[in-house]
Design an enzyme around this catalytic site. Structure first.
Site, PDB file in Angstrom:
ATOM      1  N   GLU A 184      -0.674   9.272   4.868  1.00  0.00           N
ATOM      2  CA  GLU A 184      -1.566   9.731   5.927  1.00  0.00           C
ATOM      3  C   GLU A 184      -2.030  11.143   5.590  1.00  0.00           C
ATOM      4  OE1 GLU A 184      -0.126   9.236   9.924  1.00  0.00           O
ATOM      5  OE2 GLU A 184       0.678   7.283   9.425  1.00  0.00           O
ATOM      6  N   GLU A 196       0.840  -1.189   0.000  1.00  0.00           N
ATOM      7  CA  GLU A 196       0.000   0.000   0.000  1.00  0.00           C
ATOM      8  C   GLU A 196       0.879   1.244   0.000  1.00  0.00           C
ATOM      9  OE1 GLU A 196      -3.339   0.107  -0.397  1.00  0.00           O
ATOM     10  OE2 GLU A 196      -2.546   2.101  -0.669  1.00  0.00           O
ATOM     11  N   PHE A 197       0.528   2.221  -0.828  1.00  0.00           N
ATOM     12  CA  PHE A 197       1.372   3.424  -0.953  1.00  0.00           C
ATOM     13  C   PHE A 197       0.672   4.681  -0.439  1.00  0.00           C
ATOM     14  CE2 PHE A 197       2.654   0.341  -4.124  1.00  0.00           C
ATOM     15  CZ  PHE A 197       4.021   0.281  -3.925  1.00  0.00           C
ATOM     16  N   CYS A 233       6.152   5.545   8.738  1.00  0.00           N
ATOM     17  CA  CYS A 233       6.641   4.722   7.621  1.00  0.00           C
ATOM     18  C   CYS A 233       8.076   5.020   7.233  1.00  0.00           C
ATOM     19  CB  CYS A 233       5.742   4.897   6.413  1.00  0.00           C
ATOM     20  SG  CYS A 233       4.100   4.252   6.702  1.00  0.00           S
ATOM     21  N   LYS A 253       3.241  15.724  10.036  1.00  0.00           N
ATOM     22  CA  LYS A 253       2.892  16.531   8.869  1.00  0.00           C
ATOM     23  C   LYS A 253       1.454  17.008   9.071  1.00  0.00           C
ATOM     24  CE  LYS A 253       1.155  12.909   5.832  1.00  0.00           C
ATOM     25  NZ  LYS A 253       1.247  12.306   4.517  1.00  0.00           N
ATOM     26  N   PHE A 258       8.487  16.242  -3.372  1.00  0.00           N
ATOM     27  CA  PHE A 258       9.424  15.766  -2.336  1.00  0.00           C
ATOM     28  C   PHE A 258      10.762  16.489  -2.383  1.00  0.00           C
ATOM     29  CE2 PHE A 258       8.003  12.338   0.488  1.00  0.00           C
ATOM     30  CZ  PHE A 258       6.666  12.407   0.152  1.00  0.00           C
ATOM     31  N   LEU A 259      10.709  17.755  -2.759  1.00  0.00           N
ATOM     32  CA  LEU A 259      11.914  18.592  -2.727  1.00  0.00           C
ATOM     33  C   LEU A 259      11.714  19.771  -1.778  1.00  0.00           C
ATOM     34  CD1 LEU A 259      13.163  18.722  -6.444  1.00  0.00           C
ATOM     35  CD2 LEU A 259      14.061  17.371  -4.551  1.00  0.00           C
ATOM     36  N   ASN A 294       9.757   3.829  -0.628  1.00  0.00           N
ATOM     37  CA  ASN A 294       9.879   4.661   0.578  1.00  0.00           C
ATOM     38  C   ASN A 294      11.322   5.139   0.766  1.00  0.00           C
ATOM     39  OD1 ASN A 294       7.233   4.675   1.210  1.00  0.00           O
ATOM     40  ND2 ASN A 294       7.374   3.413   3.040  1.00  0.00           N
TER      41      ASN A 294
HETATM   42  C1  UDX Z   1       4.834   7.806   3.202  1.00  0.00           C
HETATM   43  C2  UDX Z   1       4.802   7.565   1.691  1.00  0.00           C
HETATM   44  O1  UDX Z   1       4.668   8.821   1.022  1.00  0.00           O
HETATM   45  C3  UDX Z   1       3.656   6.627   1.325  1.00  0.00           C
HETATM   46  O2  UDX Z   1       3.685   6.330  -0.057  1.00  0.00           O
HETATM   47  C4  UDX Z   1       3.789   5.342   2.132  1.00  0.00           C
HETATM   48  O3  UDX Z   1       2.697   4.488   1.890  1.00  0.00           O
HETATM   49  C5  UDX Z   1       3.849   5.655   3.607  1.00  0.00           C
HETATM   50  O4  UDX Z   1       4.923   6.569   3.877  1.00  0.00           O
HETATM   51  P1  UDX Z   1       3.452   9.310   4.916  1.00  0.00           P
HETATM   52  O5  UDX Z   1       4.263   8.702   5.999  1.00  0.00           O
HETATM   53  O6  UDX Z   1       1.986   9.432   5.118  1.00  0.00           O
HETATM   54  O7  UDX Z   1       3.634   8.487   3.549  1.00  0.00           O
HETATM   55  O8  UDX Z   1       4.017  10.784   4.680  1.00  0.00           O
HETATM   56  P2  UDX Z   1       4.618  11.627   3.476  1.00  0.00           P
HETATM   57  O9  UDX Z   1       3.590  12.493   2.907  1.00  0.00           O
HETATM   58  O10 UDX Z   1       5.371  10.775   2.548  1.00  0.00           O
HETATM   59  O11 UDX Z   1       5.633  12.563   4.298  1.00  0.00           O
HETATM   60  C6  UDX Z   1       6.641  11.961   5.104  1.00  0.00           C
HETATM   61  C7  UDX Z   1       7.434  13.011   5.833  1.00  0.00           C
HETATM   62  O12 UDX Z   1       8.302  13.682   4.929  1.00  0.00           O
HETATM   63  C8  UDX Z   1       6.629  14.106   6.543  1.00  0.00           C
HETATM   64  O13 UDX Z   1       7.217  14.332   7.818  1.00  0.00           O
HETATM   65  C9  UDX Z   1       6.803  15.318   5.649  1.00  0.00           C
HETATM   66  O14 UDX Z   1       6.730  16.533   6.362  1.00  0.00           O
HETATM   67  C10 UDX Z   1       8.220  15.092   5.102  1.00  0.00           C
HETATM   68  N1  UDX Z   1       8.462  15.724   3.811  1.00  0.00           N
HETATM   69  C11 UDX Z   1       7.748  15.352   2.712  1.00  0.00           C
HETATM   70  C12 UDX Z   1       9.488  16.666   3.672  1.00  0.00           C
HETATM   71  O15 UDX Z   1      10.172  17.001   4.643  1.00  0.00           O
HETATM   72  N2  UDX Z   1       9.721  17.224   2.432  1.00  0.00           N
HETATM   73  C13 UDX Z   1       9.014  16.867   1.335  1.00  0.00           C
HETATM   74  O16 UDX Z   1       9.307  17.400   0.242  1.00  0.00           O
HETATM   75  C14 UDX Z   1       7.993  15.909   1.466  1.00  0.00           C
END
Ligand code: UDX
Length: 441
Positions: free
Chosen positions: A151, A147-148, A255, A315, A244-245, A203
């Site tokens: 949250e 699952e991707f 996760c 987040k 994701f930048l 991930n």
């Molecule tokens: C993640 C994966 O995105 C998802 O595909 C997988 O199923 C579970 O793990 P999630 O843990 O819900 O999802 O959070 P995500 O939105 O990926 O953010 C993860 C963390 O990275 C957060 O703390 C967020 O603030 C941080 N983040 C994200 C950054 O610091 N910079 C970014 O550019 C993106």
């Protein structure tokens, strides 16, 4: 189709809701009576936008019900979805005991040729092990279907996935594909271990992107460049991509940190040093303490310093504080004697349970600022970002330090309100006009 979902955490609750809303006959089961009662009563134990609505509708349609695991007397459906936890132990090993118990329990009640469908994130090789150790003398089939979902956006992600990965034998894959009837997404059909690897590698790559941009941000701070422009310039290259930048205080949650740790251990167990992943973790551990280090370098001693920490969830749009950067930060501040006011729109209860002493949790954002000397933003909740920052500046101590750990505010505005602004990799933007002119001319 009749589906039983085992484990009502984030993944299991969303899977129960979504499969039932696609018209399947679903029972969601959990070991905890309290969790099952909460779902039955419509008072969900987690905050996930839109989930309650889907669950309520499916329960009203008669497609969804919930049961405590020991009270599940009917035979199970032909598909059992495993969505129980896989916590990482301190040595990095994934604890698979809940998974194994769930499979063992399912085996007793499943019809012949039923499918055990693994949604939990497991180290590559787990499916093979389960088939060999548990399922060998049965007619049950095993499918890896990672699952991707994210949250805070889990319901949206379920109905609009970018891909659906299914690993197993072709007959079982066909059946599992039919579960997703009505969802428009490419299927990736593969063997079980490759499906497991796709999840871990995805991930790890996301985490790598974040630590990569954070490392570039540190350099931007050193040479007074602007990470926002740099990230935008990098991201326009379609081979890199712009998501994701976002530089900041790093990634947290249930996760990315956990899976990265487990992945490193998995690599070691396969005689390979996971060098990139070790570096990703190192950078991330450093990022979450940046605000603390900035305060120490600005004030010298922070004992007695009045600090507001805004945003505790890892987040926005979640109440989840698992491995949240805010928790490590607050512990460091308290360790040095700072006086901490903390606020989050959703995660106050969970935070109180973890940070029992020393923090003054505020029920309202407006109560956080009286005479504070520093404000640290750890989560970019809209309520925090869109607040009246001029008003906040008036409440705070003059020359208040504002560390924007998510680069969410406009630096020029903040400087004009009188804050001493600091972002992550926003070296040039954090300066006042005269300093900036020195650099730019
Ligand atoms: C993640 C994966 O995105 C998802 O595909 C997988 O199923 C579970 O793990 P999630 O843990 O819900 O999802 O959070 P995500 O939105 O990926 O953010 C993860 C963390 O990275 C957060 O703390 C967020 O603030 C941080 N983040 C994200 C950054 O610091 N910079 C970014 O550019 C993106």
């Amino acid at each position: 189709m009749r589906i039983t979902v085992v484990g009502l955490g984030y993944v299991g609750s969303v899977a129960s809701a979504a499969f039932s809303s696609l018209g399947h006959d679903v029972v969601g089961v959990d070991i905890s009576y309290a969790t099952v009662e909460a779902f039955r009563d419509g008072v969900l134990p987690i905050y996930e936008p839109g989930l309650n609505e889907v669950i309520t509708e499916s329960m009203q349609n008669g497609n969804l019900r919930f049961s405590q695991i020991e009270n599940m007397d009917d035979s199970l459906g032909e598909i059992v979805v495993i969505a129980t936890g896989t916590p990482t132990l301190s040595n990095g090993v994934s604890d698979l005991s809940q998974i194994k118990q769930s499979v063992a329990w399912s085996m007793e009640l499943m019809p012949d040729e039923g499918i055990v469908l693994m949604k939990s994130t497991v180290p590559p090789g787990t499916g093979r092990m389960i088939k060999k150790e548990l399922l060998q003398d049965t007619t049950l089939r095993y499918v890896a279907n990672p699952e991707f979902l994210r949250e805070g956006k889990a319901v949206h992600d379920w109905f609009h996935p970018e891909r659906i990965v299914i690993g197993g034998q072709s007959d079982a894959i066909s059946l599992v594909k039919s579960l997703y009837r009505g969802i428009d997404a490419p299927f990736v059909e593969t063997d079980i271990t490759s499906a497991e690897m796709i999840k871990y590698a995805s991930n790890a790559f996301l985490a790598t992107k974040i630590s990569y941009i954070n490392e570039i941000a540190s350099l931007c701070d050193k040479i007074a460049a602007d990470i926002d422009d740099v990230a935008a310039g990098i991201g326009l290259d379609s081979r890199i991509g712009s998501s994701f930048l976002n530089a900041g205080v790093g990634f947290g949650g249930s996760c990315l940190p956990k899976d990265l740790k487990a992945f490193r251990r998995f690599a070691e167990d396969n005689d390979q040093a996971a060098e990139i992943m070790s570096a990703v973790t190192l950078v991330n551990d450093r990022q979450r303490l940046l605000p603390y280090k900035f305060l120490v370098s600005t004030f010298g001693s922070i004992s007695g310093l009045r600090v507001a920490v805004l945003g505790l969830a890892f987040k926005p749009d979640t109440d989840d504080i698992r491995d949240a950067p805010s928790i490590d930060l607050i512990r460091a501040l308290l360790g040095d004697g700072a006086l901490v006011n903390a606020y989050d729109p959703r995660a106050l209860k969970n935070s109180r349970d973890i940070l029992r002493e020393g923090v003054r949790f505020q029920e309202s954002l407006s109560d956080c600022f009286h005479d504070v000397q520093a404000i640290l933003i750890m989560t970019e909740w809209p309520e925090i970002v869109d607040y009246d920052w001029k008003w906040i500046a008036d409440q705070a101590s003059s020359g208040c330090v504002l560390f924007d750990g998510r680069n969410a505010l406009n630096p020029d505005d903040m400087i004009s309100y009188g804050f001493k602004y600091k972002g992550v990799g926003r070296g040039v933007l954090s300066m006042d006009d005269s300093e900036r002119n020195n650099y730019l001319t």
